[in-house]
Enzyme design. Sequence first.
Site, PDB file in Angstrom:
ATOM      1  CE1 TYR A 144      -3.551   2.652   0.647  1.00  0.00           C
ATOM      2  CE2 TYR A 144      -2.258   3.301   2.566  1.00  0.00           C
ATOM      3  CZ  TYR A 144      -3.291   3.544   1.681  1.00  0.00           C
ATOM      4  OH  TYR A 144      -4.057   4.683   1.818  1.00  0.00           O
ATOM      5  CG  ASP A 239       5.828   3.479   0.863  1.00  0.00           C
ATOM      6  OD1 ASP A 239       6.180   4.121   1.866  1.00  0.00           O
ATOM      7  OD2 ASP A 239       4.638   3.375   0.494  1.00  0.00           O
ATOM      8  CE  LYS A 267       1.174   5.076   8.241  1.00  0.00           C
ATOM      9  NZ  LYS A 267       1.092   4.190   7.130  1.00  0.00           N
TER      10      LYS A 267
HETATM   11  C1  LIG Z   1       0.483   4.742   5.691  1.00  0.00           C
HETATM   12  C2  LIG Z   1       1.238   4.443   4.462  1.00  0.00           C
HETATM   13  C3  LIG Z   1       1.225   5.305   3.353  1.00  0.00           C
HETATM   14  C4  LIG Z   1       0.299   6.478   3.266  1.00  0.00           C
HETATM   15  O1  LIG Z   1       0.569   7.443   4.205  1.00  0.00           O
HETATM   16  P1  LIG Z   1      -0.584   8.527   4.569  1.00  0.00           P
HETATM   17  O2  LIG Z   1       0.097   9.461   5.501  1.00  0.00           O
HETATM   18  O3  LIG Z   1      -1.685   7.737   5.196  1.00  0.00           O
HETATM   19  O4  LIG Z   1      -0.989   9.164   3.303  1.00  0.00           O
HETATM   20  C5  LIG Z   1       2.068   5.046   2.304  1.00  0.00           C
HETATM   21  N1  LIG Z   1       2.870   3.976   2.315  1.00  0.00           N
HETATM   22  C6  LIG Z   1       2.912   3.121   3.355  1.00  0.00           C
HETATM   23  C7  LIG Z   1       3.849   1.973   3.320  1.00  0.00           C
HETATM   24  C8  LIG Z   1       2.065   3.310   4.442  1.00  0.00           C
HETATM   25  O5  LIG Z   1       2.054   2.424   5.434  1.00  0.00           O
END
Ligand SMILES: *Cc1c(COP(=O)(O)O)cnc(C)c1O
Length: 430
Positions: A144, A239, A267
């Site tokens: 994701y 990511d 995060k």
């Molecule tokens: C949470 C998450 C996102 C998206 O971040 P948001 O701040 O919710 O837009 C993207 N990549 C990963 C791996 C995530 O866990």
Amino acid sequence: MQSSRSLSAWNKSQQYIPGGVNSPVRNFSKVEGHPRFIDRGQGSKIYDIDGNEYIDYVASWGPLVLGHAHPDVVTAISAAASRGTSFGAPTTLETELAEIVVNAVPSIEKVRLVNSGTEATMSAIRVARGYTGRDKIVKIDGCYHGHVDYLLAKAGSGVATFGLSDSGGVPEDFARNTLTIPFNDPKALRTTVEANQDEIACLILEPIMGNMGIIPPHDGYLNEIREITEENGIVLIFDEVITGFRVAYGGAQTYFDVIPDMTCLGKIIGGGLPVGAYGGKHEIMKYVAPEGDVYQAGTLSGNPLAVTAGITTLNNLAEQGVYEKLEEKASALAEGLAAATKKHNIDAWHSRVGSMLMLYFTPETVTNADGARTADTDRFRQYFWGLLENGIYIAPSQFEAGFVSLVHTDEDINATVNAASEVLSKLQNS
Ligand SMILES: *Cc1c(COP(=O)(O)O)cnc(C)c1O
């Protein structure tokens, strides 16, 4: 356990907000029932508006590695707020956070701050496309990357298929350039690269999958995709929105010693406030406006409050022994849970990297998204409610990771293992 106030709060929120929540995972639709509305958090605990106390393993979905309302963070953002909350002009705080990130994350020479993980991945891909002059991108089934249109693409089976969107509202054309392959399968990447020679701008993935539970990479997998992408001029994007500053100070790339071309963060680097970031080699990042012609902007990007929370959090994490401490706590929890499923003869696959962990209700070994999908979500639902009733708050989905933070005490972990064992004893394999 009393939850009537949460229920009426949810009834009201649904009148004004779609599904009553501002992000779908907060809804309890996957486990049936109504979400608990939270009044406050302190350390490892959260308290709902009915006055119930929970040991929290959601940690705002990862950011709160220092726990709720950490005194250093509260003090720092209070002081920042009193100097003004946003200027739309540069501040030295932004450079301070950028410097910390550049020094910590091996792949990042230059970094741009944004407001969310979604913005980070969307922007990184735009830059990768601008840099390579290619349109197609490759993603991994089950990874994701936020709610970017062309990243909400569904997986094909086996070999890569052209993306079909998983979401309404995404034109087919938008997902057309997204190719999806399985995790832990370098051969699938080779095949896809050969079939799309000189057309692929980037491969984006979570180096440790964290949005289908926790799925670690096989030994050598990350090295192999690093080689393939390098040989073919494909920008490798990690990511690390979850894994950055979580599995190690420098993220999964430090943990596994594989250096991508670009990295997305979010995060933890916002310490509980909205921050994201993307960065990489200067050679690539020089394409970003105003230095280059790839446009990306944000009115509130680098916001002083958010950046201050990030700086304070990262400075705390830079202290000696922090990651060893997280490892100790998380391994105690994981071992306790594994012993409990064994004792009660429950089919389970336990997965953990550092302070990210997962219990899948499946007899299978989970190595990719298809494996994760074999988990018994009905059994998870029963487990979830059993824990909640016992004051343990985990994510309301079989496919969302649990996070251990520095403030979880031995007492918290023992209480969690005991509660889990009791709940599992009532879920004997049928
Ligand atoms: C949470 C998450 C996102 C998206 O971040 P948001 O701040 O919710 O837009 C993207 N990549 C990963 C791996 C995530 O866990």
